[in-house]
Design a protein around this motif. Structure first.
Motif, PDB file in Angstrom:
ATOM      1  N   TRP A  10     -74.407  93.072  37.690  1.00  0.00           N
ATOM      2  CA  TRP A  10     -75.528  92.545  38.448  1.00  0.00           C
ATOM      3  C   TRP A  10     -75.346  91.046  38.622  1.00  0.00           C
ATOM      4  O   TRP A  10     -75.953  90.276  37.935  1.00  0.00           O
ATOM      5  CB  TRP A  10     -76.831  92.836  37.718  1.00  0.00           C
ATOM      6  CG  TRP A  10     -77.283  94.203  37.945  1.00  0.00           C
ATOM      7  CD1 TRP A  10     -76.789  95.340  37.438  1.00  0.00           C
ATOM      8  CD2 TRP A  10     -78.358  94.596  38.773  1.00  0.00           C
ATOM      9  NE1 TRP A  10     -77.474  96.407  37.893  1.00  0.00           N
ATOM     10  CE2 TRP A  10     -78.454  95.980  38.709  1.00  0.00           C
ATOM     11  CE3 TRP A  10     -79.268  93.922  39.580  1.00  0.00           C
ATOM     12  CZ2 TRP A  10     -79.401  96.702  39.398  1.00  0.00           C
ATOM     13  CZ3 TRP A  10     -80.208  94.638  40.258  1.00  0.00           C
ATOM     14  CH2 TRP A  10     -80.268  96.021  40.172  1.00  0.00           C
ATOM     15  N   ARG A 477     -81.796  99.806  35.908  1.00  0.00           N
ATOM     16  CA  ARG A 477     -81.797  98.737  36.903  1.00  0.00           C
ATOM     17  C   ARG A 477     -81.860  99.300  38.317  1.00  0.00           C
ATOM     18  O   ARG A 477     -82.551  98.763  39.189  1.00  0.00           O
ATOM     19  CB  ARG A 477     -80.566  97.856  36.727  1.00  0.00           C
ATOM     20  CG  ARG A 477     -80.521  97.198  35.356  1.00  0.00           C
ATOM     21  CD  ARG A 477     -79.321  96.282  35.197  1.00  0.00           C
ATOM     22  NE  ARG A 477     -79.040  96.061  33.782  1.00  0.00           N
ATOM     23  CZ  ARG A 477     -78.413  95.007  33.290  1.00  0.00           C
ATOM     24  NH1 ARG A 477     -78.004  94.047  34.099  1.00  0.00           N
ATOM     25  NH2 ARG A 477     -78.193  94.891  31.998  1.00  0.00           N
ATOM     26  N   GLN A 478     -81.132 100.373  38.529  1.00  0.00           N
ATOM     27  CA  GLN A 478     -81.162 101.001  39.847  1.00  0.00           C
ATOM     28  C   GLN A 478     -82.552 101.547  40.163  1.00  0.00           C
ATOM     29  O   GLN A 478     -83.058 101.413  41.280  1.00  0.00           O
ATOM     30  CB  GLN A 478     -80.141 102.133  39.896  1.00  0.00           C
ATOM     31  CG  GLN A 478     -78.709 101.670  39.705  1.00  0.00           C
ATOM     32  CD  GLN A 478     -77.746 102.839  39.695  1.00  0.00           C
ATOM     33  OE1 GLN A 478     -77.380 103.354  40.742  1.00  0.00           O
ATOM     34  NE2 GLN A 478     -77.333 103.274  38.520  1.00  0.00           N
ATOM     35  N   CYS A 481     -85.219  98.697  40.664  1.00  0.00           N
ATOM     36  CA  CYS A 481     -84.925  98.017  41.930  1.00  0.00           C
ATOM     37  C   CYS A 481     -85.415  98.863  43.095  1.00  0.00           C
ATOM     38  O   CYS A 481     -86.103  98.363  44.002  1.00  0.00           O
ATOM     39  CB  CYS A 481     -83.428  97.751  42.042  1.00  0.00           C
ATOM     40  SG  CYS A 481     -82.903  97.133  43.667  1.00  0.00           S
ATOM     41  N   SER A 482     -85.055 100.133  43.086  1.00  0.00           N
ATOM     42  CA  SER A 482     -85.477 101.028  44.156  1.00  0.00           C
ATOM     43  C   SER A 482     -86.994 101.084  44.258  1.00  0.00           C
ATOM     44  O   SER A 482     -87.568 101.041  45.360  1.00  0.00           O
ATOM     45  CB  SER A 482     -84.916 102.435  43.911  1.00  0.00           C
ATOM     46  OG  SER A 482     -85.397 103.357  44.865  1.00  0.00           O
ATOM     47  N   TRP A 492     -87.095  91.663  47.800  1.00  0.00           N
ATOM     48  CA  TRP A 492     -86.109  91.948  46.749  1.00  0.00           C
ATOM     49  C   TRP A 492     -85.722  90.699  45.969  1.00  0.00           C
ATOM     50  O   TRP A 492     -85.304  90.794  44.803  1.00  0.00           O
ATOM     51  CB  TRP A 492     -84.866  92.599  47.347  1.00  0.00           C
ATOM     52  CG  TRP A 492     -84.088  91.728  48.298  1.00  0.00           C
ATOM     53  CD1 TRP A 492     -84.232  91.638  49.653  1.00  0.00           C
ATOM     54  CD2 TRP A 492     -83.035  90.815  47.960  1.00  0.00           C
ATOM     55  NE1 TRP A 492     -83.345  90.732  50.184  1.00  0.00           N
ATOM     56  CE2 TRP A 492     -82.594  90.212  49.159  1.00  0.00           C
ATOM     57  CE3 TRP A 492     -82.430  90.446  46.767  1.00  0.00           C
ATOM     58  CZ2 TRP A 492     -81.587  89.261  49.205  1.00  0.00           C
ATOM     59  CZ3 TRP A 492     -81.412  89.489  46.805  1.00  0.00           C
ATOM     60  CH2 TRP A 492     -80.999  88.916  48.013  1.00  0.00           C
ATOM     61  N   GLY A 495     -87.478  90.304  42.646  1.00  0.00           N
ATOM     62  CA  GLY A 495     -86.865  91.078  41.572  1.00  0.00           C
ATOM     63  C   GLY A 495     -85.587  90.451  41.081  1.00  0.00           C
ATOM     64  O   GLY A 495     -85.323  90.382  39.869  1.00  0.00           O
ATOM     65  N   ALA A 496     -84.763  89.974  42.013  1.00  0.00           N
ATOM     66  CA  ALA A 496     -83.485  89.365  41.630  1.00  0.00           C
ATOM     67  C   ALA A 496     -83.704  88.118  40.789  1.00  0.00           C
ATOM     68  O   ALA A 496     -82.997  87.885  39.797  1.00  0.00           O
ATOM     69  CB  ALA A 496     -82.679  89.035  42.884  1.00  0.00           C
ATOM     70  N   ASN A 511     -75.615  90.203  39.868  1.00  0.00           N
ATOM     71  CA  ASN A 511     -77.058  90.366  39.993  1.00  0.00           C
ATOM     72  C   ASN A 511     -77.478  90.451  41.456  1.00  0.00           C
ATOM     73  O   ASN A 511     -78.109  91.416  41.893  1.00  0.00           O
ATOM     74  CB  ASN A 511     -77.777  89.217  39.302  1.00  0.00           C
ATOM     75  CG  ASN A 511     -79.286  89.389  39.296  1.00  0.00           C
ATOM     76  OD1 ASN A 511     -79.810  90.348  38.746  1.00  0.00           O
ATOM     77  ND2 ASN A 511     -79.985  88.466  39.931  1.00  0.00           N
ATOM     78  N   ASN A 514     -75.905  93.424  43.473  1.00  0.00           N
ATOM     79  CA  ASN A 514     -76.585  94.698  43.256  1.00  0.00           C
ATOM     80  C   ASN A 514     -77.948  94.746  43.933  1.00  0.00           C
ATOM     81  O   ASN A 514     -78.356  95.777  44.461  1.00  0.00           O
ATOM     82  CB  ASN A 514     -76.733  94.958  41.754  1.00  0.00           C
ATOM     83  CG  ASN A 514     -75.510  95.643  41.175  1.00  0.00           C
ATOM     84  OD1 ASN A 514     -75.178  96.755  41.547  1.00  0.00           O
ATOM     85  ND2 ASN A 514     -74.832  94.953  40.283  1.00  0.00           N
ATOM     86  N   TRP A 515     -78.681  93.635  43.901  1.00  0.00           N
ATOM     87  CA  TRP A 515     -79.993  93.634  44.541  1.00  0.00           C
ATOM     88  C   TRP A 515     -79.874  93.770  46.056  1.00  0.00           C
ATOM     89  O   TRP A 515     -80.702  94.430  46.696  1.00  0.00           O
ATOM     90  CB  TRP A 515     -80.778  92.380  44.164  1.00  0.00           C
ATOM     91  CG  TRP A 515     -81.537  92.565  42.879  1.00  0.00           C
ATOM     92  CD1 TRP A 515     -81.156  92.174  41.630  1.00  0.00           C
ATOM     93  CD2 TRP A 515     -82.802  93.217  42.726  1.00  0.00           C
ATOM     94  NE1 TRP A 515     -82.100  92.537  40.702  1.00  0.00           N
ATOM     95  CE2 TRP A 515     -83.126  93.182  41.340  1.00  0.00           C
ATOM     96  CE3 TRP A 515     -83.688  93.824  43.594  1.00  0.00           C
ATOM     97  CZ2 TRP A 515     -84.305  93.727  40.835  1.00  0.00           C
ATOM     98  CZ3 TRP A 515     -84.868  94.378  43.088  1.00  0.00           C
ATOM     99  CH2 TRP A 515     -85.170  94.321  41.718  1.00  0.00           C
ATOM    100  N   GLY A 518     -79.298  97.415  46.610  1.00  0.00           N
ATOM    101  CA  GLY A 518     -80.503  98.208  46.422  1.00  0.00           C
ATOM    102  C   GLY A 518     -81.526  98.011  47.527  1.00  0.00           C
ATOM    103  O   GLY A 518     -82.293  98.923  47.854  1.00  0.00           O
TER     104      GLY A 518
END
Length: 608
Positions: A10, A477-478, A481-482, A492, A495-496, A511, A514-515, A518
């Motif tokens: 991430w 984390r997935q 995030c979703s 988003w 969240g990041a 990080n 991945n965000w 997602g």
């Protein structure tokens, strides 16, 4: 891995990232001897939380007898230390590892004068090419760490703390261990508070150093500091050539030499230019696996001394000096910072655990490698992990689990190279693909997610684990995030940046990479990465062990009700995008729930 599973993927990189404003911060007062001694507690006082593991013999004659065990089941208040060995075992494994990888050939130094090694996210001795180059090119090496106040300022968009207390504590332990290991090799670690672009030129001028070595970073904030340091050294050169100097003439030619050393695959060995990096991970992986060779670890001599004459080496900072308050990990996983703990965890995991079969787990210390916090701080080299995996395969066996450890590291490499290709777009709302979507910044919704009060046990449990420990599984984390971006429709980046605050294994490349994935704005053309909470709960926490661990109020419920408590839990903050969250105990109804939620687009997400 974050890896959640193995290495913390991430985080993203960039060459020109978000523009940050750093308020000036006065240098903190020196740490008292008593406080400094306390900071070394992890190597002399810390014991596994909740249990006192007893040493167990190794099964391989090629491994040293350093092992301890921890319970594999999690009670409601269990706290696990990672690695699970006690302090003497950690020191023993680390010493054995350093001896095995040390360069004992008696290699001669070729340089003169003083070289500085500027340490940032490479807080290790082993496989540290910047440290090795500084040693080979000089008569004296000065290892330097700058406690940059900008690291403890606010995030760019939403003003969260850039570094939370748990990661700061982990950093403190990493610095203490690095200082200890350097002293064993005849050096020391100079710790100074302030901006590197102010500290380094001053030191170079005082010592007459000829070169400053450092590992190359790729994100704009870090790259900008590199440019400022280089500019400061150039100004020093101009000043020294414009008039008489009382210092060594080498100051007139001092340069910043940047070394690549953050990835398993070296950037110079890629089979394509970074601008042509594949936008699909599988294409990248197949290409590097078939066409690239991983370089061997840099072996450090058994003695790196002497250091240059320094009157005050400085002390490892305390949380108070960083403007933070101590936060104790009382349950879940407690990571021990430092290179010694890192190599001990590699030893513990490769020679005692197996990974792939449980890589989507969520509870306990052994469902994943847990290498990611040390990789993010640079206390652990990915090439060292590679060599240890290959040694295990040679002495034991090669299997899916050993390959999966390397697979995770390839994902980590991929995000770092992607950040070079896409730069600051990885931090922008529209992402690398410039996807225009409508986002909300509803503060109440975000805070319910942040604090674990959404009404969905799987979301709330994961968020409470993050807040309590600084860690969360890859699967978790997935899922969170979703939920934030798909079900809540929240920006988003909120969240990041919250992950940036909390995660022990935070690095910008993985990080933010991945965000963006997602959120559907990443470089991957596949969109709508929706993770159905009911399906994820049924698949990965069917008996509710995980949610009841972090949400004790659910422990009294039947196992099948813990993830689906209905009115027995707090009200759900928003409805789900796909399907209903009601679960019947009837098997046919359960099957329908699975089928209904599988209609939402499901992919592997960021399967690191």
């Amino acid at each position: 891995m974050v890896i959640s599973r193995c290495v913390s993927l991430w985080s993203p990189l960039c060459l020109r990232r978000r523009k940050s404003v750093y308020p000036p911060r006065p240098p903190p007062p020196p740490l008292s001897p008593a406080s400094a001694a306390f900071l070394f507690r992890y190597s002399s006082q810390v014991r596994p939380c909740g249990v006192s593991p007893a040493p167990t013999p190794m099964t391989s004659i090629n491994e040293p007898p350093f092992e301890s065990g921890q319970p594999k089941t999690a009670s409601t208040d269990q706290c696990y230390q990672v690695p699970g060995q006690n302090p003497s075992e950690i020191d023993g494994i680390a010493q054995h590892t350093f001896q095995r990888y040390a360069n004992s050939s008696g290699q001669k130094r070729r340089g003169k004068g003083v070289a500085v090694v500027w340490l940032r996210n490479d807080l290790r001795v082993f496989d540290n090419e910047a440290l090795y180059r500084a040693w080979i090119s000089s008569e004296a090496v000065l290892p330097l760490y700058c406690v940059d106040p900008r690291l403890f300022a606010a995030t760019h968009y939403f003003g969260f703390p850039k570094t939370g207390a748990l990661r700061a504590q982990f950093l403190i332990e990493c610095l203490a261990d690095l200082k200890k290991n350097l002293m064993k090799l005849g050096l020391n670690l100079l710790i100074q508070h302030g901006k590197p672009e102010e500290i380094i030129p001053s030191l170079v001028k005082t010592l007459g150093a000829h070169t400053v070595y450092a590992h190359k970073e790729t994100c704009s904030e870090e790259v900008n500091v590199e440019k400022l340091v280089s500019s400061g050294l150039q100004q020093l050169e101009l000043a020294s050539t414009s008039g008489p100097s009382t210092h060594l003439s080498s100051t007139s030619t001092c340069k910043l030499q940047l070394v690549w050393g953050t990835t398993m695959y070296h950037i110079d060995d890629l089979p394509f230019d970074n601008s042509c990096l594949p936008d699909v991970f599988t294409q990248f992986r197949k290409s590097v696996e078939s066409k690239c060779k991983i370089r061997g670890c840099i072996k450090i001599p058994v003695s790196l001394g002497p250091p240059p004459p320094i009157a005050n080496w400085g002390c490892v900072p305390s949380l108070g000096q960083l403007g933070l308050h101590e936060k104790e990990v009382k349950k879940g996983i407690r990571f021990v910072g430092g290179e010694s703990a890192a190599v001990s965890r590699v030893h513990e995991y490769l020679w005692k655990k197996i990974y792939k079969e449980t890589r989507n787990g969520m509870l306990g210390p052994d469902y994943s490698t847990k290498f990611s916090p040390w990789l993010a701080s640079g206390s652990l080299s990915p090439r060292f992990i590679y060599e240890e995996v290959k040694r295990y395969e040679k002495e034991r066996q090669s299997n899916d689990s050993t390959y999966w450890v390397l697979f995770e590291l390839i994902w980590r490499d991929y995000f770092r190279f992607l950040s070079i290709k896409y730069g600051n777009s990885m931090f922008n709302l529209d992402g690398p693909r410039r996807v225009k979507l409508r986002w909300s910044q509803d503060q109440l919704l975000f805070e319910s997610w942040r604090d674990g009060r959404t009404g969905y046990p799987l979301i709330d449990a994961n968020m409470r684990e993050l807040s309590s420990t600084g860690f969360m599984s890859n699967r978790g984390r997935q899922i969170v995030c979703s939920f934030l971006v798909r079900d809540m429709g929240i920006d988003w980046r909120m969240g990041a940046e919250w992950f940036e605050t909390c995660l022990l294994d935070y690095d910008p490349c993985s990080n933010y990479g991945n965000w963006t994935y997602g959120a559907g704005v990443g470089n991957d053309p596949r969109e709508d990465r929706y993770f159905s909470i009911p399906k994820q709960a049924l698949t990965y926490d069917p008996e509710g062990k995980y949610v009841s661990y972090w949400l004790p109020e659910l422990q009294a419920l039947p196992k099948e009700k813990r993830n689906f408590p209905g009115h027995l839990y707090i009200k759900q903050i928003v409805p789900l995008k796909w399907g209903s969250y009601q679960k019947s105990s009837n098997k046919d109804s359960t099957l329908k729930v699975r089928q209904a939620h599988s209609k939402g687009k499901q992919t592997k997400g960021y399967e690191r």
